[in-house]
Design a protein around this motif. Structure first.
Motif, PDB file in Angstrom:
ATOM      1  N   CYS A 108       8.371  31.392  31.085  1.00  0.00           N
ATOM      2  CA  CYS A 108       7.456  32.505  31.329  1.00  0.00           C
ATOM      3  C   CYS A 108       7.991  33.342  32.488  1.00  0.00           C
ATOM      4  O   CYS A 108       8.528  32.816  33.462  1.00  0.00           O
ATOM      5  CB  CYS A 108       6.079  31.952  31.691  1.00  0.00           C
ATOM      6  N   SER A 109       7.861  34.655  32.370  1.00  0.00           N
ATOM      7  CA  SER A 109       8.219  35.526  33.487  1.00  0.00           C
ATOM      8  C   SER A 109       7.152  36.595  33.641  1.00  0.00           C
ATOM      9  O   SER A 109       6.471  36.949  32.679  1.00  0.00           O
ATOM     10  CB  SER A 109       9.585  36.165  33.255  1.00  0.00           C
ATOM     11  N   SER A 110       7.031  37.078  34.857  1.00  0.00           N
ATOM     12  CA  SER A 110       6.012  38.086  35.129  1.00  0.00           C
ATOM     13  C   SER A 110       6.517  38.975  36.258  1.00  0.00           C
ATOM     14  O   SER A 110       7.136  38.494  37.202  1.00  0.00           O
ATOM     15  CB  SER A 110       4.715  37.381  35.542  1.00  0.00           C
ATOM     16  N   ASN A 111       6.278  40.273  36.150  1.00  0.00           N
ATOM     17  CA  ASN A 111       6.711  41.209  37.190  1.00  0.00           C
ATOM     18  C   ASN A 111       5.558  41.536  38.121  1.00  0.00           C
ATOM     19  O   ASN A 111       4.418  41.650  37.684  1.00  0.00           O
ATOM     20  CB  ASN A 111       7.223  42.512  36.572  1.00  0.00           C
ATOM     21  N   GLY A 112       5.885  41.741  39.360  1.00  0.00           N
ATOM     22  CA  GLY A 112       4.853  42.114  40.326  1.00  0.00           C
ATOM     23  C   GLY A 112       5.416  42.016  41.716  1.00  0.00           C
ATOM     24  O   GLY A 112       6.520  41.520  41.917  1.00  0.00           O
ATOM     25  N   LEU A 113       4.647  42.499  42.697  1.00  0.00           N
ATOM     26  CA  LEU A 113       5.076  42.414  44.085  1.00  0.00           C
ATOM     27  C   LEU A 113       3.877  42.043  44.941  1.00  0.00           C
ATOM     28  O   LEU A 113       2.895  42.738  44.904  1.00  0.00           O
ATOM     29  CB  LEU A 113       5.674  43.727  44.538  1.00  0.00           C
ATOM     30  N   PRO A 114       3.952  40.989  45.686  1.00  0.00           N
ATOM     31  CA  PRO A 114       5.074  40.038  45.742  1.00  0.00           C
ATOM     32  C   PRO A 114       5.244  39.315  44.411  1.00  0.00           C
ATOM     33  O   PRO A 114       4.331  39.294  43.612  1.00  0.00           O
ATOM     34  CB  PRO A 114       4.664  39.079  46.853  1.00  0.00           C
ATOM     35  N   ALA A 115       6.449  38.762  44.212  1.00  0.00           N
ATOM     36  CA  ALA A 115       6.792  38.110  42.953  1.00  0.00           C
ATOM     37  C   ALA A 115       5.680  37.142  42.552  1.00  0.00           C
ATOM     38  O   ALA A 115       5.295  36.287  43.341  1.00  0.00           O
ATOM     39  CB  ALA A 115       8.104  37.371  43.098  1.00  0.00           C
ATOM     40  N   PRO A 116       5.140  37.310  41.351  1.00  0.00           N
ATOM     41  CA  PRO A 116       4.023  36.445  40.962  1.00  0.00           C
ATOM     42  C   PRO A 116       4.456  34.987  40.854  1.00  0.00           C
ATOM     43  O   PRO A 116       5.587  34.688  40.493  1.00  0.00           O
ATOM     44  CB  PRO A 116       3.614  36.991  39.591  1.00  0.00           C
ATOM     45  N   LYS A 117       3.519  34.134  41.153  1.00  0.00           N
ATOM     46  CA  LYS A 117       3.705  32.707  40.966  1.00  0.00           C
ATOM     47  C   LYS A 117       3.354  32.429  39.516  1.00  0.00           C
ATOM     48  O   LYS A 117       2.454  33.053  38.962  1.00  0.00           O
ATOM     49  CB  LYS A 117       2.719  31.990  41.893  1.00  0.00           C
ATOM     50  N   ILE A 118       4.073  31.484  38.906  1.00  0.00           N
ATOM     51  CA  ILE A 118       3.807  31.172  37.500  1.00  0.00           C
ATOM     52  C   ILE A 118       2.962  29.902  37.441  1.00  0.00           C
ATOM     53  O   ILE A 118       3.223  28.943  38.165  1.00  0.00           O
ATOM     54  CB  ILE A 118       5.142  30.957  36.747  1.00  0.00           C
ATOM     55  N   LEU A 119       1.958  29.936  36.595  1.00  0.00           N
ATOM     56  CA  LEU A 119       1.158  28.737  36.372  1.00  0.00           C
ATOM     57  C   LEU A 119       1.012  28.513  34.871  1.00  0.00           C
ATOM     58  O   LEU A 119       0.507  29.392  34.159  1.00  0.00           O
ATOM     59  CB  LEU A 119      -0.225  28.890  37.031  1.00  0.00           C
ATOM     60  N   TRP A 120       1.518  27.370  34.437  1.00  0.00           N
ATOM     61  CA  TRP A 120       1.390  26.989  33.027  1.00  0.00           C
ATOM     62  C   TRP A 120       0.179  26.079  32.872  1.00  0.00           C
ATOM     63  O   TRP A 120      -0.012  25.145  33.638  1.00  0.00           O
ATOM     64  CB  TRP A 120       2.625  26.218  32.559  1.00  0.00           C
ATOM     65  N   SER A 121      -0.620  26.365  31.852  1.00  0.00           N
ATOM     66  CA  SER A 121      -1.780  25.523  31.586  1.00  0.00           C
ATOM     67  C   SER A 121      -1.895  25.321  30.089  1.00  0.00           C
ATOM     68  O   SER A 121      -1.282  26.037  29.299  1.00  0.00           O
ATOM     69  CB  SER A 121      -3.070  26.195  32.063  1.00  0.00           C
ATOM     70  N   ARG A 122      -2.723  24.347  29.750  1.00  0.00           N
ATOM     71  CA  ARG A 122      -3.019  24.137  28.344  1.00  0.00           C
ATOM     72  C   ARG A 122      -4.483  24.436  28.143  1.00  0.00           C
ATOM     73  O   ARG A 122      -5.331  24.053  28.959  1.00  0.00           O
ATOM     74  CB  ARG A 122      -2.725  22.687  27.981  1.00  0.00           C
ATOM     75  N   GLN A 123      -4.768  25.149  27.050  1.00  0.00           N
ATOM     76  CA  GLN A 123      -6.161  25.480  26.775  1.00  0.00           C
ATOM     77  C   GLN A 123      -6.812  24.304  26.063  1.00  0.00           C
ATOM     78  O   GLN A 123      -6.315  23.836  25.038  1.00  0.00           O
ATOM     79  CB  GLN A 123      -6.229  26.734  25.909  1.00  0.00           C
ATOM     80  N   LEU A 124      -7.875  23.847  26.658  1.00  0.00           N
ATOM     81  CA  LEU A 124      -8.585  22.718  26.051  1.00  0.00           C
ATOM     82  C   LEU A 124      -9.555  23.244  24.994  1.00  0.00           C
ATOM     83  O   LEU A 124      -9.806  24.454  24.895  1.00  0.00           O
ATOM     84  CB  LEU A 124      -9.338  21.941  27.133  1.00  0.00           C
TER      85      LEU A 124
END
Ligand SMILES: *[C@@H]1O[C@H](CO)[C@@H](O)[C@H](O)[C@H]1NC(C)=O
Ligand SMILES: *[C@@H]1O[C@H](CO)[C@@H](O)[C@H](O)[C@H]1NC(C)=O
Ligand SMILES: *[C@@H]1O[C@H](CO)[C@@H](O)[C@H](O)[C@H]1NC(C)=O
Ligand SMILES: *[C@@H]1O[C@H](CO)[C@@H](O)[C@H](O)[C@H]1NC(C)=O
Length: 540
Positions: free
Chosen positions: A335-351
């Motif tokens: 996963c990648s995401s653009n933004g400033l400051p550089a976004p933090k990535i969070l992976w989750s699973r949908q229950l």
């Protein structure tokens, strides 16, 4: 004063002159007996006679030194001019006037001094509270300096007094000074330094004998306590604006300068105003801003970091090799995401309840040897202070069906009126992926099974036949079938399904149907028995 000259010419060739002195022959001088002169001045001594028509004058010093002056005689006046007067004139001058046989003398004492200027006050540097400073007070070109007294005062307080009583080895003009070092305090603001010089020569009369210089203390305080206030925040959205106000303490009041710190560390001046407003901020406007308070004696700076944020966007997920996988294979979801400051990535699973179960903060989520239960919706969120952007992907883990089992309970051979349960189980796929069918020439009937089980209450002769269970998906197919025999109560032949026979006979395809029966019969003969079910099964 009346003076008379009589010239009498006789008849004879004899000429004689008679001087008649109507008054007594006198001498006087101007000044009378002493003159006090400042070195450099022009001084004239005048000697004048009365009671003599043509006096002759001469000047000398009491030590017979050179006169060091110009003598000019005019009638009864004789003037000695010293231009300028100096050390070489510090004598008693004697004027001698002769009138015939009479001689008169008068002396004038020339005394010299030098005290031409007010004292000068010099500081070693700007007066700063808390920083020692040296004050020098000097009196230029003094003579005789052994008579000099100096005082240095701060306000009414005497800092130092000095007498210059050292013996004078030679006659010269000297600059005399005194020096005081002190540390200014806040109390000194507004006070003055006073330097007094006194030339103690009581025996001669001149003015001034005292000179004084006053210097107001200009006390400085180096800028300090520089403070920045930022409104609304040091974190800004792109396009937003910010107002920063800076203040600094010092004396005189510091001037404020706003700059931006460049990458090379240099400062780029932005404003000389204490309030700096930045509008339409862009990401490149992020950085360190510096406020400096500056006055004559120093500067004091403060920094503030502005961060222009861009809410996360363009969040994308890359699935390798594919979002549809066979059980046991591995998958990387990046996963990648653009933004400033550089976004933090969070992976989750949908229950199932819609909630998110956090899995990883790594940009790549790797699932190795996947199982079917790993199927589901995975959510990637790009998160920074300015917001969240999310993207999801559905992962489908496919399993080839296996270990499929089809059974009839209590038996595959039942009597008319019995209850029979046909059930299908498959070890690794959900029950919903199982299709239970009854085969027929006219087409298969899908049975409404419940958890893979189909119950026939009061089984009829026409329930006899081939039952098939199928589990199928993109990666595989499994089939099982069984034959249900139903024996009639009358115990008559059950080789033919009467239903099937009626169906065939009533159709317009009676000829092919008969041919088919013959074919079945032949096959049955070959095998030694006959089963329609077996015949149908071989066609699958
Ligand atoms: C002599 O000196 C006196 C006083 O300085 C002055 O008034 C007078 O005019 C002078 N006489 C001459 C002849 O210069
Ligand atoms: C500082 O900015 C204010 C408001 O914009 C303005 O009124 C003032 O004159 C400015 N002062 C200087 C020294 O530029
Ligand atoms: C997943 O990523 C790792 C590390 O980059 C790599 O070694 C592996 O082969 C990848 N697996 C797949 C299924 O792409
Ligand atoms: C994130 O990745 C690092 C190295 O790539 C790994 O050591 C760490 O275990 C990973 N964390 C999670 C939560 O997957």
């Amino acid at each position: 004063m009346p003076r008379k000259m009589f010239v009498i010419f006789g008849a004879s060739n004899i000429l004689w002159m008679v001087f008649t002195v109507s008054q007594a022959f006198k001498i006087e001088t101007f000044p009378e007996n002493k003159i006090v002169a400042q070195i450099g001045d022009v001084v004239s001594l005048t000697c004048r006679t009365t009671g003599c028509e043509l006096p002759s004058f001469s000047w000398r010093t009491h030590l017979d030194s050179p006169l060091n002056g110009q003598v000019r005689n005019e009638g009864s006046n004789s003037t000695l001019t010293m231009d300028p007067v100096g050390f070489r004139n510090e004598y008693s001058y004697l004027c001698t006037a002769i009138c015939g046989s009479e001689k008169r003398e008068k002396g004038i004492q020339v005394e010299i001094y030098s005290f031409p200027k007010d004292p000068e006050i010099h500081l070693s540097g700007p007066l700063e509270v808390g920083k020692p400073v040296t004050v020098t007070c000097l009196v230029p070109d003094v003579y005789p300096f052994d008579r000099l007294e100096m005082n240095l005062l701060k306000g009414n307080h005497l800092l130092q007094n000095k007498d210059f009583v050292e013996p004078m080895e030679r006659k010269s003009l000297e600059t005399k000074s005194l020096e005081v070092t002190f540390t200014p305090t806040n109390e000194d603001i507004g006070k003055a330094l006073v330097c007094q010089a006194k030339l103690h020569i009581d025996e001669i009369d001149f003015k001034p004998k005292e000179r004084e210089t006053t210097k107001k203390l200009q006390v400085y305080i180096s800028p300090k306590n520089t403070v920045i206030s930022v409104n609304p925040s040091t974190r800004l959205q792109e396009g937003g604006s910010v107002t920063m106000t800076c203040s600094s303490e010092g004396l005189p009041a510091p001037q404020i300068f706003w700059s931006k710190k460049l990458d090379n560390g240099n400062l780029q001046l932005l404003s000389g105003n204490s309030t700096l407003t930045l509008i339409a901020m862009r990401t490149e406007d992020s950085g360190i801003y510096v406020c400096e308070g500056v006055n004559q004696v120093g500067k004091n700076g403060k920094e503030v970091e502005l961060i222009v944020q861009v809410a996360p966007r363009d969040t994308t997920i890359l699935v390798s090799p594919s979002s549809i996988l066979e059980e046991g294979s591995s998958v990387n979801m990046t996963c990648s995401s653009n933004g400033l400051p550089a976004p933090k990535i969070l992976w989750s699973r949908q229950l199932n309840n819609g909630h998110l179960q956090p899995l990883s903060e790594n940009s790549t989520l790797t699932l190795t040897s996947t199982k079917m239960e790993d199927s589901g919706v995975y959510v990637c969120e790009g998160i920074n202070q300015a917001g969240i952007d999310r993207k999801e992907v559905e992962l489908i883990i496919q399993v080839a069906p296996k270990d499929i089992q089809l059974t009839a309970f209590p038996s595959e051979s039942v009597k008319e009126g019995d209850t029979v349960i046909i059930s299908c189980t498959c070890g690794n796929v959900p029950k919903t992926w199982i299709i239970l069918k009854k085969k027929a020439e006219t087409g298969d009937t899908v049975l409404q099974s419940r958890d893979g089980a189909y119950t026939i209450h009061k089984v009829q002769l026409e329930d006899a036949g081939v039952y098939e269970c199928e589990s199928k998906n993109e990666v595989g197919l499994q089939l099982r079938s069984l034959t249900l025999d139903v024996k009639g109560r009358g115990n008559y032949q059950d080789y033919f399904s009467p239903e099937l026979l009626v169906l065939y006979c009533s159709s317009s395809l009676i000829i092919p149907a008969i041919g088919m029966i013959i074919y079945f019969a032949r096959r049955a003969n070959m095998k030694g028995s006959y089963s329609l079910v077996e015949a149908q099964k071989s066609k699958v």
